[in-house]
Design a protein around this motif. Structure first.
Motif, PDB file in Angstrom:
ATOM      1  N   PHE A   1      81.034  -4.349  58.278  1.00  0.00           N
ATOM      2  CA  PHE A   1      81.079  -5.337  59.340  1.00  0.00           C
ATOM      3  C   PHE A   1      81.053  -4.660  60.711  1.00  0.00           C
ATOM      4  O   PHE A   1      80.318  -5.073  61.621  1.00  0.00           O
ATOM      5  CB  PHE A   1      82.350  -6.182  59.179  1.00  0.00           C
ATOM      6  N   ILE A   2      81.823  -3.572  60.857  1.00  0.00           N
ATOM      7  CA  ILE A   2      81.867  -2.869  62.132  1.00  0.00           C
ATOM      8  C   ILE A   2      80.493  -2.286  62.457  1.00  0.00           C
ATOM      9  O   ILE A   2      80.010  -2.383  63.594  1.00  0.00           O
ATOM     10  CB  ILE A   2      82.930  -1.745  62.087  1.00  0.00           C
ATOM     11  N   GLN A   3      79.850  -1.701  61.454  1.00  0.00           N
ATOM     12  CA  GLN A   3      78.528  -1.117  61.703  1.00  0.00           C
ATOM     13  C   GLN A   3      77.519  -2.191  62.065  1.00  0.00           C
ATOM     14  O   GLN A   3      76.652  -1.987  62.934  1.00  0.00           O
ATOM     15  CB  GLN A   3      78.076  -0.356  60.451  1.00  0.00           C
ATOM     16  N   THR A   4      77.628  -3.338  61.435  1.00  0.00           N
ATOM     17  CA  THR A   4      76.718  -4.447  61.762  1.00  0.00           C
ATOM     18  C   THR A   4      76.907  -4.891  63.204  1.00  0.00           C
ATOM     19  O   THR A   4      75.926  -5.103  63.949  1.00  0.00           O
ATOM     20  CB  THR A   4      76.976  -5.621  60.810  1.00  0.00           C
ATOM     21  N   GLU A   5      78.149  -5.008  63.622  1.00  0.00           N
ATOM     22  CA  GLU A   5      78.406  -5.448  64.997  1.00  0.00           C
ATOM     23  C   GLU A   5      77.971  -4.362  65.997  1.00  0.00           C
ATOM     24  O   GLU A   5      77.597  -4.683  67.127  1.00  0.00           O
ATOM     25  CB  GLU A   5      79.895  -5.779  65.168  1.00  0.00           C
ATOM     26  N   PHE A   6      78.021  -3.089  65.571  1.00  0.00           N
ATOM     27  CA  PHE A   6      77.488  -2.016  66.415  1.00  0.00           C
ATOM     28  C   PHE A   6      76.038  -2.304  66.785  1.00  0.00           C
ATOM     29  O   PHE A   6      75.632  -2.217  67.944  1.00  0.00           O
ATOM     30  CB  PHE A   6      77.551  -0.696  65.637  1.00  0.00           C
TER      31      PHE A   6
ATOM     32  N   ILE B   1      87.081  -3.474  72.872  1.00  0.00           N
ATOM     33  CA  ILE B   1      87.107  -4.815  72.294  1.00  0.00           C
ATOM     34  C   ILE B   1      87.599  -4.712  70.857  1.00  0.00           C
ATOM     35  O   ILE B   1      87.407  -3.698  70.186  1.00  0.00           O
ATOM     36  CB  ILE B   1      85.709  -5.483  72.320  1.00  0.00           C
ATOM     37  N   LYS B   2      88.259  -5.764  70.438  1.00  0.00           N
ATOM     38  CA  LYS B   2      88.748  -5.857  69.064  1.00  0.00           C
ATOM     39  C   LYS B   2      87.952  -6.929  68.337  1.00  0.00           C
ATOM     40  O   LYS B   2      87.824  -8.052  68.835  1.00  0.00           O
ATOM     41  CB  LYS B   2      90.228  -6.207  69.050  1.00  0.00           C
ATOM     42  N   LEU B   3      87.435  -6.611  67.177  1.00  0.00           N
ATOM     43  CA  LEU B   3      86.554  -7.515  66.445  1.00  0.00           C
ATOM     44  C   LEU B   3      87.255  -8.078  65.221  1.00  0.00           C
ATOM     45  O   LEU B   3      88.038  -7.380  64.566  1.00  0.00           O
ATOM     46  CB  LEU B   3      85.283  -6.782  65.995  1.00  0.00           C
TER      47      LEU B   3
ATOM     48  N   ASP C   1      85.023   1.123  71.231  1.00  0.00           N
ATOM     49  CA  ASP C   1      84.977   1.580  72.615  1.00  0.00           C
ATOM     50  C   ASP C   1      83.547   1.484  73.118  1.00  0.00           C
ATOM     51  O   ASP C   1      82.634   2.060  72.524  1.00  0.00           O
ATOM     52  CB  ASP C   1      85.462   3.035  72.708  1.00  0.00           C
ATOM     53  N   ILE C   2      83.364   0.760  74.220  1.00  0.00           N
ATOM     54  CA  ILE C   2      82.044   0.642  74.846  1.00  0.00           C
ATOM     55  C   ILE C   2      82.072   1.513  76.100  1.00  0.00           C
ATOM     56  O   ILE C   2      82.712   1.163  77.091  1.00  0.00           O
ATOM     57  CB  ILE C   2      81.726  -0.817  75.210  1.00  0.00           C
ATOM     58  N   THR C   3      81.417   2.667  76.012  1.00  0.00           N
ATOM     59  CA  THR C   3      81.407   3.606  77.127  1.00  0.00           C
ATOM     60  C   THR C   3      80.010   3.623  77.739  1.00  0.00           C
ATOM     61  O   THR C   3      79.020   3.741  77.022  1.00  0.00           O
ATOM     62  CB  THR C   3      81.783   5.016  76.659  1.00  0.00           C
TER      63      THR C   3
ATOM     64  N   ARG D   1      81.642   3.744  70.089  1.00  0.00           N
ATOM     65  CA  ARG D   1      82.421   4.519  69.112  1.00  0.00           C
ATOM     66  C   ARG D   1      83.548   3.647  68.575  1.00  0.00           C
ATOM     67  O   ARG D   1      84.246   2.983  69.343  1.00  0.00           O
ATOM     68  CB  ARG D   1      83.022   5.775  69.743  1.00  0.00           C
ATOM     69  N   PRO D   2      83.762   3.644  67.254  1.00  0.00           N
ATOM     70  CA  PRO D   2      84.890   2.892  66.693  1.00  0.00           C
ATOM     71  C   PRO D   2      86.167   3.710  66.757  1.00  0.00           C
ATOM     72  O   PRO D   2      86.126   4.942  66.656  1.00  0.00           O
ATOM     73  CB  PRO D   2      84.447   2.665  65.244  1.00  0.00           C
TER      74      PRO D   2
END
Length: 723
Positions: free
Chosen positions: A84-89, A58-60, A146-148, A137-138
């Motif tokens: 922002f990426i870590q927050t969405e994690f 997914i692209k955020l 990446d959602i694995t 993992r970003p």
């Protein structure tokens, strides 16, 4: 008792060969740990269940519409924001998203059936298990995640990965919509409040306008106007200043003219106040005066013509005076007029200011209310605009906030366990742990390990290195493979003596079982084999063993002589070696200390020094009993035997200090029981010479062990009494 003198051992510097020696010595431990870890890793790897993985991408983006809003601007964030990426994690792994995934896929019931559970799974337990299956993992320096998902069911892994992406997409859309709706409602509520305030304020403004009789030329003007504008004030001030200047000039001129005489005034006033009539009168007066002078010179004063000229001249003078007076009165009138203008201008300015102040004071509440009403109206316009913008934005598409750029597909091959990787890691970890454990054990082992350890800690030379499992040279003969180690010891002992008269040697050790008796027996044997007269004395009155090595009885010996029960000749026995004699310990006394420290013992040592080239005394361990210390103080030289890797170094240091404290002459150290197969650094102390001699023997097999042909048998040793 004086404290024992201690010496600081120099700092040891490890060489690469020292590390290699440790590995060789501890190879059993290393190999055992290595095999244990590798076998365990291999078994666990093959026991672990297989797991499949599926990945969705997914692209955020931050919250924004797909197109620009009413304001023509679009919130586009092109900067990578790790926060922002870590927050969405964390949001993706949160209860909000995962619980929705569990509900959509009905994982509680599915996993209940899958794991044959009697009770339905709780959502909290399912969520915990689901978190362990997820790996987020970003993609480096991008906004792609990446959602694995790992699962033993390949289809389940793909379904969960896709469900997480879909639920997160819906969550972002829902949150954005709810936030926008909440904002619109807040704006609308505030609009109602502002409308109420505006209505009340308008009524207040109207009432103030009527009550204060405010007349507005410009209804849109919210500032309070004045009766005198700035230009009006400047105009009136200019008029006043100009009038004052003219008034002062005219007043000054009038005052100066008044100070003049009539004649001076007539001469001055045409210039100060030009007047055509006065000028004509003055011209006529001059002409009349000229004619009068001419007539008087021609006819005299009595002439009628002269008399008429005189009258004419007097009439002209009177007219001139009247005209001058008239001009002066006109000037006074003008000065008064100018003064009135100045006074009037100042009065108008003062009146206008006063009226302006009064009007301002009177209408101030009205204009304040009107200004507040204008502010309320502007604020309402802003609220209305924002409400409109948010309403439009609410209807705008927002698909760019979360884009599913890659959906998960069913994997065909398991990814866990990674058998080659696990086994390789097992090998690496096994080696590391094995070597680490070996070095840790070596670190804990403080016993003597190398010659350097001995010489560094004891500050004494190592005279001999005795290999492990040596036999008795009395039985094995001169060609024993271990004989050379004792020959080296003998040579070093001889060269270490400071005086050739020193020939009595006590062999001591810190603890029991370090090889004192064997060293005494074999060292005395090699001395005897070299042709010197040697006597072994078993002075270990605690646990004598030399008589067992020599295979004789212990009924007669040292104690019998010292107690004067037998003569010296009766207690000394001979062996097969002509130069080797032996004195057993004899019957063990109740107090060995009193016997060894007696004068008879000293006399015995002196007597033996004269009879033999070398006398060797066996002794009990020096730690715990003082027998060895007494012997060390009475003999010429002392050898300390240290067994390889047996007792800690501080114990050996303490033994050396005890010898030095009683005045003993510690001539050197014998390092005993060396394992040549484990530590090849000692090979050259013994094995090299053994191999060297063996090769020489191979070249002439016809020669026997003692150098004579056909005599390969070992010499037998028979113990008989010397006398």
């Amino acid at each position: 008792m004086d404290p024992l003198k201690t010496t600081n051992a120099p700092e040891a510097k490890l060489h690469f060969l020292d590390y290699w020696r440790i590995i060789r010595i501890r190879k059993t431990v290393i190999l055992a740990v290595f095999l244990l870890v590798v076998i365990t890793a291999t078994i666990v790897t093959f026991i672990l269940p297989e797991a499949y993985s599926s990945r969705a991408r997914i692209k955020l983006e931050r919250d924004s519409t797909d197109v620009a809003g009413v304001d023509g601007q679009r919130n586009i964030s092109g900067v990578y924001d790790p926060y922002f990426i870590q927050t969405e994690f964390e949001v993706i792994q949160s209860e909000i998203v995962l619980d929705e995934v569990i509900d959509r896929l009905n994982l509680n019931e599915k996993w209940q059936k899958k794991y044959n559970s009697d009770t339905k799974f709780k959502t909290t337990d399912t969520r915990t298990a689901l978190k362990r299956m997820i790996d987020l993992r970003p993609s480096r320096n991008t906004s792609i995640i990446d959602i694995t998902v790992f699962s033993d069911d390949k289809k389940e892994a793909a379904d969960i990965a896709n469900a997480i992406a879909d639920v997160y997409y819906d969550y972002r859309q829902k949150v954005r919509t709810e936030l926008t709706m909440g904002g619109i409602k807040a704006f609308e509520k505030e609009l109602d409040v502002q409308d109420t305030k505006i209505t009340a304020k308008e009524a207040e403004v109207d009432k103030l306008r009527n009550d204060l009789h405010v007349v507005e030329n410009d209804p849109q003007n919210t500032s309070q106007p004045g009766s005198l504008g700035p230009m009006d004030v400047i105009h009136y001030n200019s008029i006043k200043i100009e009038g004052e200047a003219v008034y002062i000039r005219e007043q000054t001129m009038l005052d100066k003219l008044k100070e003049l005489s009539s004649a001076e005034l007539i001469q001055t006033i045409p210039t100060a106040a030009p007047d055509t009539i006065l000028a004509q009168l003055l011209q006529n007066s001059l002409e009349t005066e000229s004619r009068l002078i001419t007539l008087r010179s021609d006819y005299g004063d009595q002439n009628p013509e002269v008399q008429r000229a005189v009258k004419l001249k007097a009439g002209l003078d009177k007219e001139i005076d009247d005209r001058v007076n008239g001009i002066m009165q006109a000037m006074e009138t003008r000065v008064a007029s100018l003064k009135a203008v100045v006074t009037n201008s100042q009065a108008k300015v003062d009146s206008a200011k006063a009226e302006d102040i009064d009007t301002a004071e009177r209408t101030r509440p009205y204009y304040l209310a009107k200004s507040e009403l204008d502010r309320l109206r502007k604020f309402r316009e802003v609220l209305a605009l924002r409400t409109f913008q948010e309403s439009v934005d609410l209807k705008m598409p927002k698909t760019t906030m979360v884009q599913i750029i890659e959906r998960a597909e069913t994997s065909q091959r398991p990814v866990r366990p990674n058998k080659p990787l696990n086994i390789a890691l097992g090998i690496i970890i096994g080696l590391v742990v094995g070597i680490g454990l070996a070095f840790f054990i070596e670190y804990l082992d403080t016993s003597v390990k190398t010659i350097d350890d001995v010489e560094r800690t004891l500050q004494a030379p190592v005279l001999g290195v005795i290999p492990q499992n040596v036999g008795y040279l009395v039985e094995e003969g001169v060609e024993s493979p271990h004989a050379e180690a004792y020959r080296v010891l003998r040579t070093n002992l001889l060269f270490s003596r400071k005086d050739d008269k020193l020939n009595t040697v006590a062999v001591v050790s810190a603890g029991a079982g370090e090889g004192k008796s064997t060293t005494v027996c074999n060292l005395a044997t090699v001395f005897a084999q070299s042709g010197q007269r040697v006597l072994m004395v078993d002075s270990d009155l605690r646990r004598p063993t030399l008589h067992k090595l020599m295979g004789v009885s212990n009924n007669l010996g040292l104690t019998n002589y010292l107690l004067k029960q037998n003569t010296l000749e009766e207690v000394i026995q001979t062996s097969k070696l002509p130069a080797l004699d032996f004195m057993a310990s004899g019957k063990l006394p109740s107090s060995s200390l009193g016997i060894l420290s007696s004068g008879q013992m000293k006399d015995l040592i002196n007597e033996l020094k004269l009879r033999y080239d070398f006398v060797f005394f066996d002794s009990p361990p020096i730690m715990g009993v003082s027998d060895a210390s007494i012997l060390a103080s009475e003999v010429d030289m002392t050898l300390q035997v240290i067994q390889y890797r047996r007792y800690p170094q501080p114990m050996n240091i303490r033994a050396k200090q005890l010898i030095e404290k009683v005045g003993g002459n510690l001539i050197g150290i014998v390092l005993n029981n060396i394992n040549m197969s484990q530590d090849e650094s000692y090979y050259y102390y013994s094995g090299y010479y053994h191999d060297y001699y063996s090769k020489n023997d191979d070249t002439d097999p016809a020669l026997g062990a003692n150098g004579s042909a056909g005599t390969a048998e070992k010499p037998r040793v028979d113990i008989n009494k010397k006398y």
